[in-house]
Scaffold this active site. Structure first.
Site, short mmCIF file in Angstrom:
data_model
loop_
_atom_site.label_atom_id
_atom_site.label_comp_id
_atom_site.label_asym_id
_atom_site.label_seq_id
_atom_site.Cartn_x
_atom_site.Cartn_y
_atom_site.Cartn_z
CG HIS A 18 2.02 28.88 11.72
ND1 HIS A 18 3.27 28.32 12.22
CD2 HIS A 18 0.98 28.23 12.33
CE1 HIS A 18 2.94 27.58 13.04
NE2 HIS A 18 1.72 27.34 13.16
CE LYS A 42 3.94 24.83 32.30
NZ LYS A 42 2.85 25.44 31.50
NE ARG A 91 -2.19 21.30 10.78
CZ ARG A 91 -1.56 21.08 11.66
NH1 ARG A 91 -0.15 21.19 11.46
NH2 ARG A 91 -1.55 20.72 12.85
CB SER A 129 5.60 24.16 14.95
OG SER A 129 4.95 25.28 14.50
O1 PNS Z 1 0.03 26.82 17.66
P1 PNS Z 1 -0.79 26.29 18.71
O2 PNS Z 1 0.22 25.57 19.75
O3 PNS Z 1 -1.92 25.21 18.12
O4 PNS Z 1 -1.66 27.30 19.45
C1 PNS Z 1 -2.49 27.05 20.58
C2 PNS Z 1 -2.90 28.29 21.33
C3 PNS Z 1 -1.72 29.28 21.96
C4 PNS Z 1 -3.78 29.07 20.37
C5 PNS Z 1 -3.90 27.87 22.62
O5 PNS Z 1 -3.00 27.18 23.37
C6 PNS Z 1 -4.36 28.96 23.21
O6 PNS Z 1 -5.54 29.49 23.15
N1 PNS Z 1 -3.64 29.21 24.53
C7 PNS Z 1 -4.11 30.30 25.43
C8 PNS Z 1 -4.31 29.90 26.92
C9 PNS Z 1 -6.00 29.62 26.60
O7 PNS Z 1 -6.87 30.26 26.15
N2 PNS Z 1 -6.35 28.27 26.75
C10 PNS Z 1 -7.72 27.75 26.54
C11 PNS Z 1 -7.84 27.56 25.32
S1 PNS Z 1 -9.17 26.54 25.15
#
Ligand code: PNS
Length: 164
Positions: A18, A42, A91, A129
């Site tokens: 990251h 969650k 990745r 992660s």
């Molecule tokens: O590090 P991650 O878990 O891959 O990040 C995922 C993240 C936080 C970027 C994604 O879950 C997100 O955008 N969450 C916010 C809610 C949202 O906008 N959902 C619709 C996205 S298609």
């Protein structure tokens, strides 16, 4: 021109992969907002405050980077913050389907919002992660996976062996 971009993620916990993407983005764009999203998993291993603090400690000193917690839809947060693009690391091919789906959904929700993919550094293609959580929970060495300045904090929380 994309002056302000957002690097969103769960960062539970933040990895060197990251950090590589965030610092490279900070060299390409005027302002980079690191958006730590509260929703997602969650039951995160680290609270939103802890995840924001990890990122602050690691990249908070870079002048054009702002770290903040975000809630709700990424498409809405980007609009409110004036970010015209989302920056995500890719990745491997296995990341592509999910990332492409997110990029297209976000653009449908906010037609002004583009997504820029940066190819992950070859040295971090395996890193996630989840891998960090798994290795540390079994007492493994995560010093090559997470920033040194927050290593102990992360390891001590995740290492279940230490509590047996
Ligand atoms: O590090 P991650 O878990 O891959 O990040 C995922 C993240 C936080 C970027 C994604 O879950 C997100 O955008 N969450 C916010 C809610 C949202 O906008 N959902 C619709 C996205 S298609």
């Amino acid at each position: 021109m994309h002056n302000t971009v957002i690097c969103p993620g769960s960062f539970d916990p933040v990895t060197l992969g990251h950090i590589d993407i965030i610092t490279r983005a900070s060299k390409m764009f005027d302002n980079v907002i690191v958006g730590v999203f509260v929703n997602g998993d969650k039951h995160p291993a680290f609270s939103i405050e802890e995840r924001v603090a990890h990122l602050q400690k690691t990249v908070g000193d870079i002048p054009n980077i702002t770290v903040m917690s975000c809630d709700g839809l990424l498409a809405d947060c980007a609009k409110e913050l004036g970010a015209s693009a989302v920056v995500r690391g890719l990745r491997a091919v296995s990341d592509f389907e999910y990332e492409f789906q997110m990029a297209l959904t976000n653009r449908k929700l906010n037609p002004e919002l583009d997504t820029v993919f940066l190819a992950s550094d070859a040295g971090y293609t395996y890193l996630s992660s989840s891998i960090v959580k798994n290795v540390a929970s079994l007492g493994g060495d995560i010093s090559n996976f997470v920033p040194a300045c927050i290593h102990d904090e992360i390891f001590n929380r995740l290492n279940m062996k230490g509590t047996e």
